[in-house]
Write a protein that holds these residues in place. Structure first.
Motif, PDB file in Angstrom:
ATOM      1  N   ARG A  65      50.868 -37.505 -79.359  1.00 12.31           N
ATOM      2  CA  ARG A  65      50.552 -37.882 -78.120  1.00 12.31           C
ATOM      3  C   ARG A  65      50.779 -37.273 -76.694  1.00 12.31           C
ATOM      4  NH1 ARG A  65      50.056 -43.137 -76.597  1.00 12.31           N
ATOM      5  NH2 ARG A  65      50.701 -43.688 -74.389  1.00 12.31           N
ATOM      6  N   LYS A  66      51.862 -36.514 -76.873  1.00 14.06           N
ATOM      7  CA  LYS A  66      51.961 -35.516 -75.726  1.00 14.06           C
ATOM      8  C   LYS A  66      50.815 -34.564 -75.538  1.00 14.06           C
ATOM      9  CE  LYS A  66      54.979 -31.886 -74.086  1.00 14.06           C
ATOM     10  NZ  LYS A  66      54.911 -32.368 -72.621  1.00 14.06           N
ATOM     11  N   HIS A  67      50.331 -34.122 -76.668  1.00 10.74           N
ATOM     12  CA  HIS A  67      49.325 -33.086 -76.332  1.00 10.74           C
ATOM     13  C   HIS A  67      47.903 -33.654 -75.954  1.00 10.74           C
ATOM     14  CE1 HIS A  67      47.121 -29.264 -76.600  1.00 10.74           C
ATOM     15  NE2 HIS A  67      46.404 -29.599 -77.437  1.00 10.74           N
ATOM     16  N   ILE A  68      47.581 -34.675 -76.687  1.00 10.78           N
ATOM     17  CA  ILE A  68      46.323 -35.523 -76.426  1.00 10.78           C
ATOM     18  C   ILE A  68      46.171 -36.144 -74.911  1.00 10.78           C
ATOM     19  CG2 ILE A  68      44.912 -37.481 -76.842  1.00 10.78           C
ATOM     20  CD1 ILE A  68      45.576 -37.309 -79.782  1.00 10.78           C
ATOM     21  N   LEU A  69      47.337 -36.657 -74.399  1.00 12.02           N
ATOM     22  CA  LEU A  69      47.378 -37.034 -73.290  1.00 12.02           C
ATOM     23  C   LEU A  69      47.335 -36.065 -72.002  1.00 12.02           C
ATOM     24  CD1 LEU A  69      49.542 -40.220 -73.436  1.00 12.02           C
ATOM     25  CD2 LEU A  69      46.876 -40.017 -73.743  1.00 12.02           C
ATOM     26  N   GLU A  70      47.862 -34.735 -72.263  1.00 11.25           N
ATOM     27  CA  GLU A  70      47.831 -33.893 -71.387  1.00 11.25           C
ATOM     28  C   GLU A  70      46.494 -33.055 -71.512  1.00 11.25           C
ATOM     29  OE1 GLU A  70      52.700 -33.015 -71.308  1.00 11.25           O
ATOM     30  OE2 GLU A  70      51.324 -31.940 -72.639  1.00 11.25           O
ATOM     31  N   ALA A  71      45.832 -32.864 -72.801  1.00  7.53           N
ATOM     32  CA  ALA A  71      44.862 -32.222 -72.653  1.00  7.53           C
ATOM     33  C   ALA A  71      43.539 -32.686 -72.276  1.00  7.53           C
ATOM     34  CB  ALA A  71      44.641 -31.791 -74.208  1.00  7.53           C
ATOM     35  N   ILE A  72      43.455 -34.168 -72.452  1.00  8.18           N
ATOM     36  CA  ILE A  72      42.184 -34.780 -71.736  1.00  8.18           C
ATOM     37  C   ILE A  72      42.153 -34.603 -70.287  1.00  8.18           C
ATOM     38  CG2 ILE A  72      43.538 -36.887 -71.726  1.00  8.18           C
ATOM     39  CD1 ILE A  72      39.678 -36.290 -72.204  1.00  8.18           C
ATOM     40  N   ASP A  73      43.398 -34.583 -69.812  1.00  5.24           N
ATOM     41  CA  ASP A  73      43.294 -34.461 -68.121  1.00  5.24           C
ATOM     42  C   ASP A  73      42.940 -32.985 -67.923  1.00  5.24           C
ATOM     43  OD1 ASP A  73      44.240 -36.913 -67.862  1.00  5.24           O
ATOM     44  OD2 ASP A  73      46.306 -36.503 -67.538  1.00  5.24           O
ATOM     45  N   GLY A  74      43.496 -31.818 -68.594  1.00  6.52           N
ATOM     46  CA  GLY A  74      42.964 -30.665 -68.553  1.00  6.52           C
ATOM     47  C   GLY A  74      41.428 -30.149 -68.748  1.00  6.52           C
ATOM     48  N   SER A  75      40.929 -31.047 -69.663  1.00  3.92           N
ATOM     49  CA  SER A  75      39.448 -30.944 -70.286  1.00  3.92           C
ATOM     50  C   SER A  75      38.604 -31.626 -68.712  1.00  3.92           C
ATOM     51  CB  SER A  75      39.069 -31.514 -71.304  1.00  3.92           C
ATOM     52  OG  SER A  75      39.758 -30.654 -72.427  1.00  3.92           O
ATOM     53  N   LEU A  76      38.857 -32.496 -68.484  1.00  4.34           N
ATOM     54  CA  LEU A  76      38.263 -33.284 -67.528  1.00  4.34           C
ATOM     55  C   LEU A  76      38.331 -32.472 -66.060  1.00  4.34           C
ATOM     56  CD1 LEU A  76      39.476 -37.027 -67.791  1.00  4.34           C
ATOM     57  CD2 LEU A  76      37.441 -36.005 -68.809  1.00  4.34           C
ATOM     58  N   THR A  77      39.430 -31.590 -65.708  1.00  6.67           N
ATOM     59  CA  THR A  77      39.522 -31.052 -64.589  1.00  6.67           C
ATOM     60  C   THR A  77      38.477 -29.619 -64.743  1.00  6.67           C
ATOM     61  OG1 THR A  77      41.694 -31.569 -64.275  1.00  6.67           O
ATOM     62  CG2 THR A  77      40.942 -29.600 -63.250  1.00  6.67           C
ATOM     63  N   ARG A  78      38.806 -29.097 -65.886  1.00  4.81           N
ATOM     64  CA  ARG A  78      37.832 -28.070 -66.250  1.00  4.81           C
ATOM     65  C   ARG A  78      36.253 -28.339 -66.185  1.00  4.81           C
ATOM     66  NH1 ARG A  78      42.288 -26.694 -69.346  1.00  4.81           N
ATOM     67  NH2 ARG A  78      41.334 -27.855 -71.030  1.00  4.81           N
ATOM     68  N   LEU A  79      36.005 -29.659 -66.734  1.00  5.03           N
ATOM     69  CA  LEU A  79      34.440 -29.806 -66.629  1.00  5.03           C
ATOM     70  C   LEU A  79      34.061 -30.582 -65.654  1.00  5.03           C
ATOM     71  CD1 LEU A  79      34.607 -31.297 -70.531  1.00  5.03           C
ATOM     72  CD2 LEU A  79      33.061 -29.459 -69.663  1.00  5.03           C
ATOM     73  N   GLN A  80      34.922 -31.072 -64.583  1.00  5.04           N
ATOM     74  CA  GLN A  80      34.581 -31.564 -63.306  1.00  5.04           C
ATOM     75  C   GLN A  80      34.116 -32.816 -63.554  1.00  5.04           C
ATOM     76  OE1 GLN A  80      32.899 -28.628 -60.241  1.00  5.04           O
ATOM     77  NE2 GLN A  80      33.199 -26.704 -61.877  1.00  5.04           N
ATOM     78  N   VAL A  81      34.458 -33.574 -64.298  1.00  4.09           N
ATOM     79  CA  VAL A  81      34.016 -34.775 -64.597  1.00  4.09           C
ATOM     80  C   VAL A  81      35.294 -36.158 -64.572  1.00  4.09           C
ATOM     81  CG1 VAL A  81      31.881 -34.168 -65.936  1.00  4.09           C
ATOM     82  CG2 VAL A  81      34.068 -34.495 -67.056  1.00  4.09           C
ATOM     83  N   ASP A  82      34.671 -36.910 -64.598  1.00  2.00           N
ATOM     84  CA  ASP A  82      35.954 -38.207 -64.505  1.00  2.00           C
ATOM     85  C   ASP A  82      36.042 -38.700 -65.895  1.00  2.00           C
ATOM     86  OD1 ASP A  82      36.372 -38.282 -61.625  1.00  2.00           O
ATOM     87  OD2 ASP A  82      34.837 -39.467 -61.526  1.00  2.00           O
ATOM     88  N   TYR A  83      35.194 -38.410 -66.846  1.00  2.00           N
ATOM     89  CA  TYR A  83      35.174 -38.904 -68.270  1.00  2.00           C
ATOM     90  C   TYR A  83      34.447 -37.998 -69.014  1.00  2.00           C
ATOM     91  CZ  TYR A  83      30.588 -40.722 -67.532  1.00  2.00           C
ATOM     92  OH  TYR A  83      29.434 -41.268 -67.243  1.00  2.00           O
ATOM     93  N   VAL A  84      34.655 -37.947 -70.249  1.00  2.00           N
ATOM     94  CA  VAL A  84      33.635 -37.213 -71.376  1.00  2.00           C
ATOM     95  C   VAL A  84      32.980 -38.385 -72.143  1.00  2.00           C
ATOM     96  CG1 VAL A  84      34.851 -35.151 -71.320  1.00  2.00           C
ATOM     97  CG2 VAL A  84      35.707 -37.070 -72.687  1.00  2.00           C
ATOM     98  N   ASP A  85      32.040 -38.266 -72.470  1.00  2.00           N
ATOM     99  CA  ASP A  85      31.221 -39.227 -73.471  1.00  2.00           C
ATOM    100  C   ASP A  85      31.800 -39.261 -74.860  1.00  2.00           C
ATOM    101  OD1 ASP A  85      28.733 -39.978 -71.688  1.00  2.00           O
ATOM    102  OD2 ASP A  85      29.270 -38.011 -71.518  1.00  2.00           O
TER     103      ASP A  85
END
Length: 338
Positions: free
Chosen positions: A97-117
């Motif tokens: 849970r720790k890694h998933i919740l932290e990783a999604i925020d990192g991915s969104l920042t790098r992809l410059q989007v508010d969500y991934v499909d």
């Protein structure tokens, strides 16, 4: 470019997905990577696949920058979580849970989007209770950070167990991302039948077997300069298994007249072949040059007659791998000692 539904979901994806594994942030310069993304868009591709582990997060940043300015609602952006990233500490990996919740925020920042499909479990995590992983994904969806959840290289049993828990948590797993091509067919025996029952579509990687099915690697000849086999940054390790398969390169050359009969290049034939499987929602192609994308995208919509599919089976019969047990070793063994 034609579209297909992603599993039993209501979202449609392009039959060809552009993926940036082994290229963006590694094999090609950022300018070329951006040109490849734009070439994909020009070819009608709107589905893009990446992962936080690719080039240790750099690939996501390159893709985000290349897609900047595009209408967000017209794109389907996929990324993944599991592999070790950043400083690669004990909590910088896996499906806790720790890694998933932290990783999604990192991915969104790098992809410059508010969500991934589509947010995908890059591998099965034997070190984390599946209930914990599924609940974390449910919270990611409820937070609006991902619309759909998928997995990659899960066995049929893992797919069933994951789908049961996901349904209880209020969402469904809609996709699996396995290797699949004319030679590597390990999903056909168990994963595909299970996926059809569970409403899971396949987003397949390596449809051209790391370039081997394009026919560019000639028997007894040096590997072409600039090919993946000559890439010292890691690409060579991905293709060496194919190149060392006795007789495979000779057999691949026998596919040339079959491709010619259809008016296709060898790469187009290989991509079109995986799309004949109706459980395949999309085939991922990569590229180091923009022109490769335009050519491979022409495989969308190609219908291969049954007699041609039989001829392909006959040509490659001695090299086809179907053992479903080969899926499990792709996921790392448990890190737990208890």
């Amino acid at each position: 470019m034609e579209y297909r539904f992603l599993g039993s979901s209501g979202m449609q994806v392009t039959e060809i997905t552009y993926g940036n594994w082994l290229t963006h942030g590694s094999q090609v310069e950022n300018e070329t990577a951006t040109a490849c993304v734009h070439a994909a868009l020009d070819a009608g591709i709107t589905s893009f696949d990446t992962a936080d582990v690719y080039a240790n997060t750099v690939a996501e940043s390159v893709l985000g920058e290349a897609l900047k300015g595009q209408r967000r609602e017209s794109l389907e952006i996929f990324t993944k979580v599991h592999g070790a990233i950043g400083p690669k500490g004990p909590n910088d990996r896996g499906l806790s849970r720790k890694h998933i919740l932290e990783a999604i925020d990192g991915s969104l920042t790098r992809l410059q989007v508010d969500y991934v499909d589509l947010y995908q479990a890059h591998r099965y995590d034997h070190s984390t209770p599946l209930e914990e992983t599924i609940q974390a994904f449910a919270d990611v969806v409820r937070a609006g950070k991902a619309i759909y959840i998928g997995v990659s290289e899960w066995t049929a049993d893992q797919l069933r167990a994951g789908q049961e828990l996901a349904t209880q948590a209020g969402f469904r797993i809609v996709s699996n991302q396995p290797e699949y091509n004319m030679v590597s067919r390990i999903i056909e025996t168990e994963v595909v039948p299970e996926s059809l029952e569970l409403g899971i579509g396949q987003i397949v990687w390596s449809p051209v077997a790391q370039g081997v099915l394009t026919g560019k690697y000639l028997p007894g000849q040096p590997t072409p300069e600039g090919s993946r086999a000559t890439d010292a940054k890691g690409g060579n390790r991905m293709v060496e298994g194919w190149l060392s398969n006795p007789g495979l390169l000779e057999a691949v050359q026998n596919l040339r007249p079959i491709a010619a009969d259809m008016g296709l290049s060898m790469a187009q034939l290989a991509v079109a072949w995986v799309l004949q499987n109706r459980n395949v929602s999309s085939a991922i192609i990569g590229a180091s040059r923009p022109e490769q994308i335009a050519e491979n995208a022409k495989a969308s919509g190609v219908d291969l007659p049954e007699e041609l599919m039989v001829r392909i089976d006959e040509v490659l019969a001695d090299h086809v791998v179907t053992d479903p047990s080969l899926t499990a070793p792709r996921s790392p063994a448990s890190l737990r000692s208890w």
